[in-house]
Design a protein around this motif. Structure first.
Motif, PDB file in Angstrom:
ATOM      1  N   UNK A  73      49.426  46.920  39.033  1.00  0.00           N
ATOM      2  CA  UNK A  73      50.182  46.592  37.818  1.00  0.00           C
ATOM      3  C   UNK A  73      50.659  47.822  37.057  1.00  0.00           C
ATOM      4  N   UNK A  74      50.330  48.989  37.544  1.00  0.00           N
ATOM      5  CA  UNK A  74      50.767  50.228  36.900  1.00  0.00           C
ATOM      6  C   UNK A  74      52.298  50.285  36.918  1.00  0.00           C
ATOM      7  N   UNK A 128      42.423  40.452  47.217  1.00  0.00           N
ATOM      8  CA  UNK A 128      40.991  40.147  47.291  1.00  0.00           C
ATOM      9  C   UNK A 128      40.390  40.054  45.887  1.00  0.00           C
ATOM     10  N   UNK A 129      40.782  40.954  44.996  1.00  0.00           N
ATOM     11  CA  UNK A 129      40.287  40.909  43.615  1.00  0.00           C
ATOM     12  C   UNK A 129      40.699  39.601  42.947  1.00  0.00           C
ATOM     13  N   UNK A 130      41.941  39.191  43.153  1.00  0.00           N
ATOM     14  CA  UNK A 130      42.419  37.931  42.575  1.00  0.00           C
ATOM     15  C   UNK A 130      41.629  36.753  43.129  1.00  0.00           C
ATOM     16  N   UNK A 131      41.317  36.788  44.397  1.00  0.00           N
ATOM     17  CA  UNK A 131      40.528  35.722  45.036  1.00  0.00           C
ATOM     18  C   UNK A 131      39.140  35.641  44.409  1.00  0.00           C
ATOM     19  N   UNK A 132      38.541  36.773  44.153  1.00  0.00           N
ATOM     20  CA  UNK A 132      37.208  36.808  43.553  1.00  0.00           C
ATOM     21  C   UNK A 132      37.268  36.290  42.121  1.00  0.00           C
ATOM     22  N   UNK A 148      44.907  35.974  34.090  1.00  0.00           N
ATOM     23  CA  UNK A 148      46.358  36.169  34.003  1.00  0.00           C
ATOM     24  C   UNK A 148      46.762  37.491  34.658  1.00  0.00           C
ATOM     25  N   UNK A 149      45.960  38.514  34.473  1.00  0.00           N
ATOM     26  CA  UNK A 149      46.225  39.804  35.110  1.00  0.00           C
ATOM     27  C   UNK A 149      46.180  39.662  36.630  1.00  0.00           C
ATOM     28  N   UNK A 150      45.251  38.866  37.131  1.00  0.00           N
ATOM     29  CA  UNK A 150      45.155  38.631  38.578  1.00  0.00           C
ATOM     30  C   UNK A 150      46.404  37.929  39.085  1.00  0.00           C
ATOM     31  N   UNK A 151      46.891  36.948  38.351  1.00  0.00           N
ATOM     32  CA  UNK A 151      48.114  36.246  38.740  1.00  0.00           C
ATOM     33  C   UNK A 151      49.308  37.204  38.737  1.00  0.00           C
ATOM     34  N   UNK A 152      49.386  38.051  37.727  1.00  0.00           N
ATOM     35  CA  UNK A 152      50.466  39.055  37.674  1.00  0.00           C
ATOM     36  C   UNK A 152      50.384  40.009  38.862  1.00  0.00           C
ATOM     37  N   UNK A 153      49.161  40.380  39.242  1.00  0.00           N
ATOM     38  CA  UNK A 153      48.982  41.290  40.378  1.00  0.00           C
ATOM     39  C   UNK A 153      49.417  40.622  41.678  1.00  0.00           C
TER      40      UNK A 153
END
Length: 133
Positions: A37-38, A54-58, A92-97
């Protein structure tokens, strides 16, 4: 790309990332998302994209309580013991990623585009997106 399946954890980058999460916890999740997201990052390489997926999945597993997509035993133990409140703000950050990884300036979709498993990967990604909304 060392890939053995279409799931978020079915590649070498995600397998390495799992170890980091088990050792470092929520910090590893946050860092994986922040990298893709940078705003200064012009192109998402496959390793960063795989780690973010993987982070979003977790995060999806932690916030929904649905752990069936967590296939690694050590990670499953970590998820079951983790405080879901610690990542609530990261949903929300995970969805954006995930959206950034799926975008035009990302290597991961380009690699899947030439695969016979493209449709299966797209279905899995859509399932992940849905679990984050």
């Amino acid at each position: 790309m060392g890939t053995w399946g279409t799931g978020s954890f079915d590649n070498d980058s995600a397998a390495d990332f799992i170890k980091e999460v088990v050792e470092d916890g929520v910090v590893a999740l946050r860092e994986a998302l922040e990298i893709v997201l940078d705003p200064d990052l012009e192109y998402v390489e496959v390793e960063e994209g795989s780690r973010a997926m993987a982070a979003a999945e977790i995060i999806a597993a932690l916030t929904s309580g649905d752990h069936r997509n967590i296939t690694d035993d050590d990670l499953l133990s970590w998820v079951e013991e983790a405080d879901a409140k610690s990542v609530t703000g990261q949903r929300e950050q995970a969805l954006d990623a995930v959206d950034r990884v799926l975008g035009p300036d990302s290597e991961l979709p380009e690699l899947w585009e030439d695969s016979d498993d493209l449709r299966e990967w797209q279905r899995d990604v859509q399932r992940l997106r849905s679990s984050l909304t």
